[in-house]
Design a protein around this motif. Structure first.
Motif, mmCIF file in Angstrom:
data_model
loop_
_atom_site.group_PDB
_atom_site.id
_atom_site.type_symbol
_atom_site.label_atom_id
_atom_site.label_comp_id
_atom_site.label_asym_id
_atom_site.label_seq_id
_atom_site.Cartn_x
_atom_site.Cartn_y
_atom_site.Cartn_z
ATOM 1 N N GLY A 40 0.789 -1.234 0.000
ATOM 2 C CA GLY A 40 0.000 0.000 0.000
ATOM 3 C C GLY A 40 0.815 1.275 0.000
ATOM 4 N N LEU A 41 2.164 1.185 -0.145
ATOM 5 C CA LEU A 41 3.004 2.389 -0.114
ATOM 6 C C LEU A 41 3.577 2.678 -1.498
ATOM 7 C CD1 LEU A 41 4.545 4.606 1.563
ATOM 8 C CD2 LEU A 41 6.465 2.995 1.601
ATOM 9 N N VAL A 42 3.500 3.934 -1.914
ATOM 10 C CA VAL A 42 4.159 4.394 -3.142
ATOM 11 C C VAL A 42 4.909 5.688 -2.819
ATOM 12 C CG1 VAL A 42 3.908 5.127 -5.539
ATOM 13 C CG2 VAL A 42 2.362 3.402 -4.603
ATOM 14 N N VAL A 43 6.195 5.720 -3.152
ATOM 15 C CA VAL A 43 6.994 6.943 -3.033
ATOM 16 C C VAL A 43 7.078 7.592 -4.405
ATOM 17 C CG1 VAL A 43 9.261 7.913 -2.445
ATOM 18 C CG2 VAL A 43 8.343 5.997 -1.118
ATOM 19 N N VAL A 44 6.813 8.891 -4.466
ATOM 20 C CA VAL A 44 6.893 9.633 -5.727
ATOM 21 C C VAL A 44 7.820 10.836 -5.519
ATOM 22 C CG1 VAL A 44 5.647 10.962 -7.475
ATOM 23 C CG2 VAL A 44 4.580 8.943 -6.441
ATOM 24 N N ILE A 102 17.752 6.184 -8.014
ATOM 25 C CA ILE A 102 16.361 6.334 -7.575
ATOM 26 C C ILE A 102 15.496 5.350 -8.365
ATOM 27 C CG2 ILE A 102 14.386 7.904 -7.486
ATOM 28 C CD1 ILE A 102 16.410 10.210 -7.190
ATOM 29 N N THR A 103 14.757 4.518 -7.655
ATOM 30 C CA THR A 103 13.978 3.469 -8.328
ATOM 31 C C THR A 103 12.469 3.673 -8.192
ATOM 32 O OG1 THR A 103 14.186 2.085 -6.352
ATOM 33 C CG2 THR A 103 15.801 1.735 -8.106
ATOM 34 N N HIS A 104 12.042 4.762 -7.553
ATOM 35 C CA HIS A 104 10.599 5.030 -7.491
ATOM 36 C C HIS A 104 10.208 6.029 -8.587
ATOM 37 C CE1 HIS A 104 12.473 7.769 -4.349
ATOM 38 N NE2 HIS A 104 11.980 8.640 -5.205
ATOM 39 N N PRO A 105 8.927 6.198 -8.848
ATOM 40 C CA PRO A 105 8.494 7.152 -9.879
ATOM 41 C C PRO A 105 8.934 8.572 -9.538
ATOM 42 C CG PRO A 105 6.684 5.703 -9.245
ATOM 43 C CD PRO A 105 7.793 5.446 -8.278
ATOM 44 N N VAL A 106 9.306 9.317 -10.565
ATOM 45 C CA VAL A 106 9.694 10.721 -10.413
ATOM 46 C C VAL A 106 8.962 11.531 -11.471
ATOM 47 C CG1 VAL A 106 11.594 12.392 -10.603
ATOM 48 C CG2 VAL A 106 11.974 10.204 -9.451
ATOM 49 N N HIS A 141 -3.415 -3.148 -5.603
ATOM 50 C CA HIS A 141 -3.090 -3.162 -7.035
ATOM 51 C C HIS A 141 -1.661 -2.677 -7.267
ATOM 52 C CE1 HIS A 141 -4.451 1.036 -6.394
ATOM 53 N NE2 HIS A 141 -3.551 1.336 -7.325
ATOM 54 N N ASP A 142 -1.106 -3.100 -8.385
ATOM 55 C CA ASP A 142 0.266 -2.743 -8.721
ATOM 56 C C ASP A 142 0.298 -1.363 -9.379
ATOM 57 O OD1 ASP A 142 2.979 -3.041 -8.891
ATOM 58 O OD2 ASP A 142 2.953 -4.253 -10.715
ATOM 59 N N VAL A 143 1.401 -0.670 -9.214
ATOM 60 C CA VAL A 143 1.678 0.555 -9.961
ATOM 61 C C VAL A 143 2.896 0.240 -10.819
ATOM 62 C CG1 VAL A 143 2.391 2.967 -9.806
ATOM 63 C CG2 VAL A 143 0.740 2.057 -8.159
ATOM 64 N N GLU A 144 2.708 0.290 -12.116
ATOM 65 C CA GLU A 144 3.739 -0.205 -13.034
ATOM 66 C C GLU A 144 5.013 0.634 -12.947
ATOM 67 O OE1 GLU A 144 5.101 -3.119 -15.217
ATOM 68 O OE2 GLU A 144 2.969 -3.030 -14.673
ATOM 69 N N ILE A 145 6.099 -0.015 -12.493
ATOM 70 C CA ILE A 145 7.408 0.644 -12.428
ATOM 71 C C ILE A 145 8.248 0.158 -13.604
ATOM 72 C CG2 ILE A 145 9.505 0.969 -11.075
ATOM 73 C CD1 ILE A 145 7.091 2.230 -9.765
ATOM 74 N N LYS A 146 8.803 1.090 -14.341
ATOM 75 C CA LYS A 146 9.666 0.755 -15.476
ATOM 76 C C LYS A 146 10.946 1.578 -15.335
ATOM 77 C CE LYS A 146 9.712 0.451 -20.524
ATOM 78 N NZ LYS A 146 8.977 0.773 -21.775
ATOM 79 N N LEU A 147 12.004 0.941 -14.836
ATOM 80 C CA LEU A 147 13.227 1.671 -14.529
ATOM 81 C C LEU A 147 13.968 2.048 -15.808
ATOM 82 C CD1 LEU A 147 14.614 -0.275 -11.441
ATOM 83 C CD2 LEU A 147 13.159 1.757 -11.497
#
Length: 720
Positions: free
Chosen positions: A111-115, A140-144, A206-212
């Motif tokens: 349930g955690l997302v860092v932006v 940095i591997t979270h969304p920016v 639910h997933d939040v699509e991460i694409k590094l």
């Protein structure tokens, strides 16, 4: 409705209730008491329907995702941590390990997302490609999101970098944390929010699509090289290969002689093949010693190439907040050292001092390598690490008293040791100035850039001129040319190399177009750089080596011919991390003489020093274009070479070359043999014919059982 919501939903609306929580938490006795206080606070904020923040603007550029994210779609049902940052800011960098650990503790499914909300300070930081480079550089591997106009920053009335904002599953404001150093509250608030909303059934898995972005890149020889230094006597270069977390020592033609550290970050002293660094920046090389600003480990390290060892000179490995210092180096916490240079404290000491640009506390520190004394300071014992200049406040404040001066993220140092100058030049990045620090009296003075208001850190630009009329943008590197009394500057965010005459305070562009890119010319002003971070002079001031950081390369400016070329480190070592095999060696020619020396007896625990003394044929000289080198082996007894350099360059035959091997206290064999081979390339002094000469020495050892410390030396001589 939108206008009302926007006007109501600012961080200041949260301050009255969060300040009550902060006060109560200070008085709480146990962890359970703290958690209960946070749960009560969350129930109170849930009753406030007006704490919903506006969504991200449409059309913004996103990194590390498949596409834009929305608080009303992809991020609904999540606890969201917004990190308002700008990539130049050292305090923002200090937060990244906390965020990384938070993401290790709680996943998107939890349930955690860092932006990261990138809200630029400098114009250069608004450019997507530059933000992308920073995301790669800092891993940095979270969304920016690149909020280049700082829209959300302004909507929420964020006031400084870094600021963390925690949101609930409806995009509702929960907490804000301003500045660094709030790790405990961050983890407490996040854990409580996840538990609170999970119990309410409001979290979604639910997933939040991460694409590094990094996964789409090919491997590179260098990765964001931050700094470079040259040893004038051996002409060897030390390169901080920052993105690969290692230090390279290369010949001036690019032959890799040593690769220490990498490919991943770590903190490890020991032999050259087990040592680890974390995003090293500043390097200084003198003889067989390399000093390293191990930035993200908050350490100053020493590489001893002749002994094959890496040790820690200062720092504990944990970011320090002490702004005074004075403890022995390894006991003294320090904060993000960014550059180092070797010198002495003016006329007050004859001993060596390692000067440190301490970006994390906005100061210049001194590490005493011998007993000594700072100007306007007390006596310091060998090994002491202490503040020299800077109050610790982030300012552009000049002052005759070094402790009252204010610096702003000093990132580059250059020593001007001669009598007329006797100072350190400082690339003070966040004030966009070049400053000087006197080694005679400690006075901090302005050279070029910035403006007179010591609190204005936004006086940047790209203007040639004199003193305060000249403008720079976040300069990171400086290099002093003693012969011409000129200072070369890496004007990093202007993508230029500039030259400053400190006597007249004139500053002008030397190379670069001012646009980020990659190109070699044909002229200096047509050459293209991308955030160059460091530079150094070589060949008696004829060449200027530039760490072109975001282009992952080293460029060489020939100051006589006005041409630009590349130093291309050979790939022999680059892909072989943490292995003693430095390079594939050529075979000895059949004509090479092989000398088997008489056996020598060595007690276990001793070291063996081989002194290689070679003489060239009459009328010849070493060929610079084809670097000569030696290689040490011990077939079947490789344990003899552990932690030692097994190859090295030969650039000067006027003195014997010292090559050291250690005998363990418990050797695996009592009669090993060391083999020392040398390949020498020489040409006729008047030009014309060139030749390669080689020689091999076999040195049998008889290891006695007597265990004691000491050294045995043997001279190996040959005239070609």
């Amino acid at each position: 409705v939108v206008a009302v919501m926007a006007s109501c939903c600012k961080l200041s609306d949260l301050f009255p209730i969060q300040s009550q929580l902060d006060s109560a938490l200070e008085d709480a006795k146990t962890q359970e008491d703290k958690e209960n206080l946070v749960y009560q606070y969350l129930r109170k904020t849930d009753e406030k329907a007006d704490l919903i923040i506006p969504d991200f603007e449409e059309g913004l550029e996103w990194l590390n995702t498949d596409g834009p994210l929305s608080l009303r779609k992809e991020l609904t049902g999540k606890v969201v941590v917004l990190d308002f940052f700008t990539y130049c800011c050292i305090n923002c960098m200090h937060l990244l390990p906390d965020l990384h650990q938070l993401e290790q503790s709680y996943t998107i499914e939890d349930g955690l997302v860092v932006v990261g909300v990138h809200s630029a300070k400098f114009p250069n930081e608004k450019v997507l490609q530059n933000v992308r480079s920073a995301v790669l550089r800092y891993d940095i591997t979270h969304p920016v999101v690149n909020d280049s106009d700082a829209s959300l920053w302004q909507e929420l009335e964020v006031s400084c970098w870094p600021t963390l904002v925690l949101l609930g599953p409806r995009g509702n404001l929960l907490f804000s944390l301003v500045g660094e150093g709030h790790r405990e509250q961050l983890f407490l608030f996040t854990a409580a929010a996840l538990k609170h909303y999970r119990e309410q059934g409001l979290l979604k898995d639910h997933d939040v699509e991460i694409k590094l972005y990094r996964d789409s890149l090919p491997p590179s020889i260098l990765s964001f090289p931050g700094k470079i230094a040259m040893d004038p006597s051996s002409k060897r270069l030390a390169i901080a290969d920052t993105g690969h977390h290692r230090v390279l020592v290369v010949s001036n033609t690019g032959q890799v002689l040593h690769s220490i550290g990498g490919p991943s970050s770590g903190r490890q002293d020991g032999n050259l093949f087990e040592a680890q660094f974390s995003s090293p920046q500043g390097v200084f090389i003198k003889g067989d010693t390399v000093y390293v600003a191990d930035t993200e480990n908050h350490l100053v390290r020493k590489i001893n190439l002749s002994e094959g060892k890496v040790s820690t000179l200062a720092g504990t490995g944990i970011q320090g907040t002490d702004k005074e210092g004075g403890a022995p180096g390894p006991q003294q916490p320090i904060s993000s050292p960014w550059d180092v240079t070797l010198g002495n404290a003016g006329t007050y000491t004859s001993g060596d001092v390692l000067w440190i640009a301490m970006a994390g506390t906005h100061q210049i520190w001194a590490l005493f390598l011998e007993d000594g004394k700072l100007p306007k300071g007390s006596d310091s014992k060998k090994g002491t690490c202490v503040r020299f200049a800077g109050s610790g406040n982030e300012e552009n404040r000049n002052n005759a008293y070094p402790h009252k001066a204010g610096l702003a993220q000093p990132s580059g140092l250059a020593l001007a040791p001669t009598e007329h100058w006797e100072c350190l030049f400082i690339a003070d990045s966040e004030s966009s100035t070049i400053r000087s620090l006197s080694l005679k009296d400690g006075a901090v003075k302005h050279v070029v850039g910035g403006e007179r208001d010591p609190l204005n850190l936004f006086a940047f630009g790209d203007i040639d001129g004199k003193g305060i009329d000249a403008k720079l943008q976040h300069p990171l590197g400086v290099s002093w040319d003693e012969g011409s009394s000129l200072l070369y500057v890496a004007d990093s965010y202007n993508h230029k190399i500039k030259v400053v005459d400190p006597k007249t305070k004139q500053c002008r562009v030397l190379a670069g177009t001012g646009k980020a890119g990659n190109g070699l010319g044909p002229s200096f002003l047509e050459s293209i750089f991308n955030e160059p971070g460091g530079l150094c002079l070589g060949e008696g001031g004829k060449l200027l080596y530039v760490a072109d950081t975001n282009n992952h390369c080293i460029k060489v400016l020939d100051l006589e011919t006005k041409t630009v070329s590349l130093v291309s480190p050979s790939l022999v070592v680059i892909c072989q991390f943490n292995t003693p095999a430095v390079k594939k060696l050529p075979k000895l020619p059949k004509s090479a003489p092989v000398f088997t020396m008489p056996s020598i007896t060595v007690p276990s625990g001793h070291s063996v020093t081989l002194l290689l003394k070679l003489a060239l044929p009459a009328g010849t000289k070493l060929t610079e274009e084809a670097p000569s080198f030696w290689s040490l082996s011990a077939e079947g007894n490789e344990w003899l070479l552990e932690g030692r350099a097994v190859t090295g360059s030969i650039s000067d035959l006027s003195e014997p070359i010292s090559i050291v091997s250690s005998i363990p206290v418990a050797p695996e064999s009592t009669d090993p043999t060391l083999t020392l081979n040398a390949w020498v390339y020489c040409c006729l002094s008047e030009g014309g014919a060139c030749m390669m000469k080689a020689v091999s020495f076999k040195q049998p050892l008889l290891i006695s059982s007597t265990s004691e410390e000491g050294s045995v030396a043997v001279m190996l001589e040959h005239a070609f």
